[in-house]
Motif scaffolding. Structure first.
Motif, mmCIF file in Angstrom:
data_model
loop_
_atom_site.group_PDB
_atom_site.id
_atom_site.type_symbol
_atom_site.label_atom_id
_atom_site.label_comp_id
_atom_site.label_asym_id
_atom_site.label_seq_id
_atom_site.Cartn_x
_atom_site.Cartn_y
_atom_site.Cartn_z
ATOM 1 N N GLU A 93 0.825 -1.202 0.000
ATOM 2 C CA GLU A 93 0.000 0.000 0.000
ATOM 3 C C GLU A 93 0.863 1.259 0.000
ATOM 4 O OE1 GLU A 93 -0.692 -2.709 1.544
ATOM 5 O OE2 GLU A 93 -2.855 -3.084 1.663
ATOM 6 N N LEU A 94 1.927 1.254 0.805
ATOM 7 C CA LEU A 94 2.848 2.387 0.792
ATOM 8 C C LEU A 94 3.515 2.499 -0.575
ATOM 9 C CD1 LEU A 94 4.411 4.685 2.136
ATOM 10 C CD2 LEU A 94 6.016 2.963 3.025
ATOM 11 N N GLY A 95 3.843 1.359 -1.171
ATOM 12 C CA GLY A 95 4.477 1.362 -2.491
ATOM 13 C C GLY A 95 3.579 1.943 -3.569
ATOM 14 N N CYS A 96 2.259 1.750 -3.449
ATOM 15 C CA CYS A 96 1.340 2.354 -4.421
ATOM 16 C C CYS A 96 1.531 3.861 -4.455
ATOM 17 C CB CYS A 96 -0.108 2.035 -4.052
ATOM 18 S SG CYS A 96 -0.608 0.317 -4.258
ATOM 19 N N ALA A 97 1.497 4.485 -3.278
ATOM 20 C CA ALA A 97 1.643 5.935 -3.203
ATOM 21 C C ALA A 97 3.033 6.373 -3.635
ATOM 22 C CB ALA A 97 1.349 6.407 -1.777
ATOM 23 N N ALA A 98 4.053 5.658 -3.179
ATOM 24 C CA ALA A 98 5.427 6.051 -3.504
ATOM 25 C C ALA A 98 5.698 5.931 -4.995
ATOM 26 C CB ALA A 98 6.408 5.185 -2.715
ATOM 27 N N GLN A 99 5.177 4.878 -5.620
ATOM 28 C CA GLN A 99 5.432 4.670 -7.040
ATOM 29 C C GLN A 99 4.768 5.736 -7.894
ATOM 30 O OE1 GLN A 99 7.470 2.487 -8.332
ATOM 31 N NE2 GLN A 99 7.048 2.935 -10.480
ATOM 32 N N VAL A 100 3.567 6.151 -7.516
ATOM 33 C CA VAL A 100 2.850 7.145 -8.310
ATOM 34 C C VAL A 100 3.373 8.548 -8.044
ATOM 35 C CG1 VAL A 100 0.596 8.209 -8.724
ATOM 36 C CG2 VAL A 100 0.776 5.725 -8.497
ATOM 37 N N PHE A 101 3.583 8.885 -6.769
ATOM 38 C CA PHE A 101 3.901 10.266 -6.420
ATOM 39 C C PHE A 101 5.384 10.517 -6.110
ATOM 40 C CE2 PHE A 101 -0.565 9.707 -4.944
ATOM 41 C CZ PHE A 101 -1.159 10.613 -5.803
ATOM 42 N N GLY A 102 6.149 9.464 -5.882
ATOM 43 C CA GLY A 102 7.509 9.667 -5.392
ATOM 44 C C GLY A 102 8.630 9.315 -6.332
ATOM 45 N N VAL A 103 8.317 8.999 -7.581
ATOM 46 C CA VAL A 103 9.349 8.581 -8.540
ATOM 47 C C VAL A 103 9.535 9.653 -9.604
ATOM 48 C CG1 VAL A 103 9.959 6.873 -10.290
ATOM 49 C CG2 VAL A 103 8.894 6.139 -8.149
ATOM 50 N N GLU A 104 10.772 10.062 -9.827
ATOM 51 C CA GLU A 104 11.083 10.963 -10.936
ATOM 52 C C GLU A 104 11.268 10.127 -12.196
ATOM 53 O OE1 GLU A 104 14.300 13.606 -10.212
ATOM 54 O OE2 GLU A 104 13.458 14.382 -8.334
ATOM 55 N N ARG A 105 10.574 10.502 -13.256
ATOM 56 C CA ARG A 105 10.593 9.731 -14.488
ATOM 57 C C ARG A 105 11.232 10.536 -15.605
ATOM 58 N NH1 ARG A 105 6.017 8.435 -11.542
ATOM 59 N NH2 ARG A 105 5.747 6.175 -11.258
ATOM 60 N N GLN A 106 12.214 9.957 -16.237
ATOM 61 C CA GLN A 106 12.957 10.658 -17.289
ATOM 62 C C GLN A 106 12.013 11.083 -18.414
ATOM 63 O OE1 GLN A 106 16.168 8.380 -18.939
ATOM 64 N NE2 GLN A 106 16.999 10.084 -20.097
ATOM 65 N N ALA A 118 -10.383 0.776 -2.183
ATOM 66 C CA ALA A 118 -10.548 -0.608 -1.759
ATOM 67 C C ALA A 118 -9.171 -1.236 -1.541
ATOM 68 C CB ALA A 118 -11.357 -1.364 -2.803
ATOM 69 N N GLY A 119 -9.116 -2.571 -1.700
ATOM 70 C CA GLY A 119 -7.889 -3.305 -1.443
ATOM 71 C C GLY A 119 -6.693 -2.805 -2.221
ATOM 72 N N ALA A 120 -5.527 -3.350 -1.879
ATOM 73 C CA ALA A 120 -4.243 -2.809 -2.291
ATOM 74 C C ALA A 120 -4.168 -2.376 -3.746
ATOM 75 C CB ALA A 120 -3.148 -3.855 -2.010
ATOM 76 N N GLY A 121 -4.573 -3.245 -4.685
ATOM 77 C CA GLY A 121 -4.471 -2.892 -6.099
ATOM 78 C C GLY A 121 -5.279 -1.667 -6.468
ATOM 79 N N ALA A 122 -6.415 -1.461 -5.786
ATOM 80 C CA ALA A 122 -7.232 -0.286 -6.056
ATOM 81 C C ALA A 122 -6.533 0.990 -5.615
ATOM 82 C CB ALA A 122 -8.585 -0.404 -5.355
ATOM 83 N N GLY A 123 -5.511 0.856 -4.758
ATOM 84 C CA GLY A 123 -4.730 2.026 -4.375
ATOM 85 C C GLY A 123 -4.063 2.665 -5.576
ATOM 86 N N PHE A 124 -3.567 1.853 -6.507
ATOM 87 C CA PHE A 124 -2.998 2.391 -7.737
ATOM 88 C C PHE A 124 -4.061 3.137 -8.536
ATOM 89 C CE2 PHE A 124 0.655 -0.711 -7.596
ATOM 90 C CZ PHE A 124 1.642 0.259 -7.604
ATOM 91 N N ASP A 125 -5.250 2.550 -8.617
ATOM 92 C CA ASP A 125 -6.331 3.194 -9.362
ATOM 93 C C ASP A 125 -6.661 4.563 -8.777
ATOM 94 O OD1 ASP A 125 -7.074 1.095 -11.324
ATOM 95 O OD2 ASP A 125 -7.565 -0.046 -9.528
ATOM 96 N N LEU A 126 -6.771 4.637 -7.445
ATOM 97 C CA LEU A 126 -7.097 5.911 -6.816
ATOM 98 C C LEU A 126 -5.965 6.918 -6.992
ATOM 99 C CD1 LEU A 126 -8.782 7.817 -5.146
ATOM 100 C CD2 LEU A 126 -7.984 6.660 -3.073
#
Length: 317
Positions: free
Chosen positions: A16-29, A156-164
């Protein structure tokens, strides 16, 4: 720069933490960085995880005072309520205008803080009965992927965290930017919050009858007047069987799925072109500027013109 702060506690679920970090915390070239991401906890220091390792969190609850968005990525075990200090920090963040978001069991923390009272919310379907019993003032919807009220959102559950999280990026930065983030993450297309949390158990006919070829065929013809009957004929199915396949595999109806694709295509054209609304409506199968405006108002709570003004200037920033 939009500041996102995730509030964690031990034992923390890393996905769940990784969902947020991957979407908001990664710099993408090649993609402008629009978010700054931090993690905080009530007592800074080592925080245990369900994955068997500790992580070092240096920020305390004062970090929530600097957040534009606060994310609670799970709250386990659910029977242990947040401390008064955490409740107060969440309430203060919300009161000063921060968006407060939960992923999966994180809804329990938001409910304890009173941020969901009188509102619709969701959480993991397996925790729905417990949640409903403990928080009768919350209108729990255990079937959907996420619920977004603007100032408060739950998933909802973990995977839906990416959706949100991707939904929030779409709201903040526009459909094209969100699609670029999703593409870099090799994520599937956008899923609306109203889709079901889980589909029916797979069976041989469903596996053999994947909708993927049909979805590709339809998305290449959004400007055409594609009907349910057209889709069923192309798939070699009856309309009723096609509707059942959509419910099983995508958790939505063919008509709603098609409308979602058309609105997303219109968003992209509004962000990336100067085409007039009638032209965009025709290209995306929404028929007219009047219908485009109506669909935008219902789905996005805004007008095409306001959407274009909000996101067109920042597409290439």
């Amino acid at each position: 720069m939009h500041r996102v702060v995730a509030l964690v506690r031990a034992p923390q679920s890393t996905f769940e933490l990784g969902c947020a970090a991957q979407v908001f915390g990664v710099e993408r070239q090649g993609l402008p960085t629009r978010y700054a991401f931090e993690v905080c906890t009530e007592d800074p220091g080592p925080v245990g995880t369900y994955a068997g390792f500790d992580m070092l969190v240096r920020q305390g609850l004062d970090a929530l005072g600097r957040a534009d968005t606060v994310i609670v990525p799970g709250w386990l075990p659910t029977e242990v309520p947040p401390s008064p200090a955490v409740v107060q920090a969440l309430r203060e963040a919300h009161s000063r205008g921060a968006r407060v978001v939960s992923i999966c069991s994180g809804a329990f923390a938001l409910a304890h803080a009173g941020l969901l009272d009188g509102r619709e919310a969701t959480t993991h379907w397996a925790q729905a009965e417990e949640f409903a019993a403990r928080f009768p003032r919350v209108r729990l919807n255990p079937d959907v992927l996420y619920v977004d009220h603007g100032d408060v959102a739950t998933s909802a559950g973990a995977g839906a965290g990416f959706d949100l999280c991707l939904h929030l990026v779409r709201k903040d930065q526009g459909a094209r930017y969100a699609a670029q983030v999703a593409r870099r993450m090799v994520m599937p297309p956008h899923r609306e919050g109203g889709q079901l949390q889980y589909a029916a158990p797979p069976h041989p006919a469903q596996i053999d009858g994947t909708l993927a070829p049909l979805l590709e065929w339809v998305t290449g013809r959004l400007g055409d007047p594609v009907t349910l009957e057209d889709m069923a004929a192309h798939a070699g199915l009856s309309p009723r069987t096609l509707a059942r396949r959509f419910a099983d595999q995508l958790g939505t109806s063919p008509g709603q799925w098609l409308l979602t694709q058309r609105i997303a295509a219109a968003q992209d054209l509004l962000e990336s072109t100067d085409l007039p609304l009638d032209a965009i409506a025709r290209r995306t199968g929404l028929s007219s500027a009047t219908n485009l405006r109506r669909r935008f108002a219902t789905a996005l709570g805004t007008t095409p013109g306001a959407y274009r003004r909000a996101f067109r200037a920042g597409v290439n920033a």
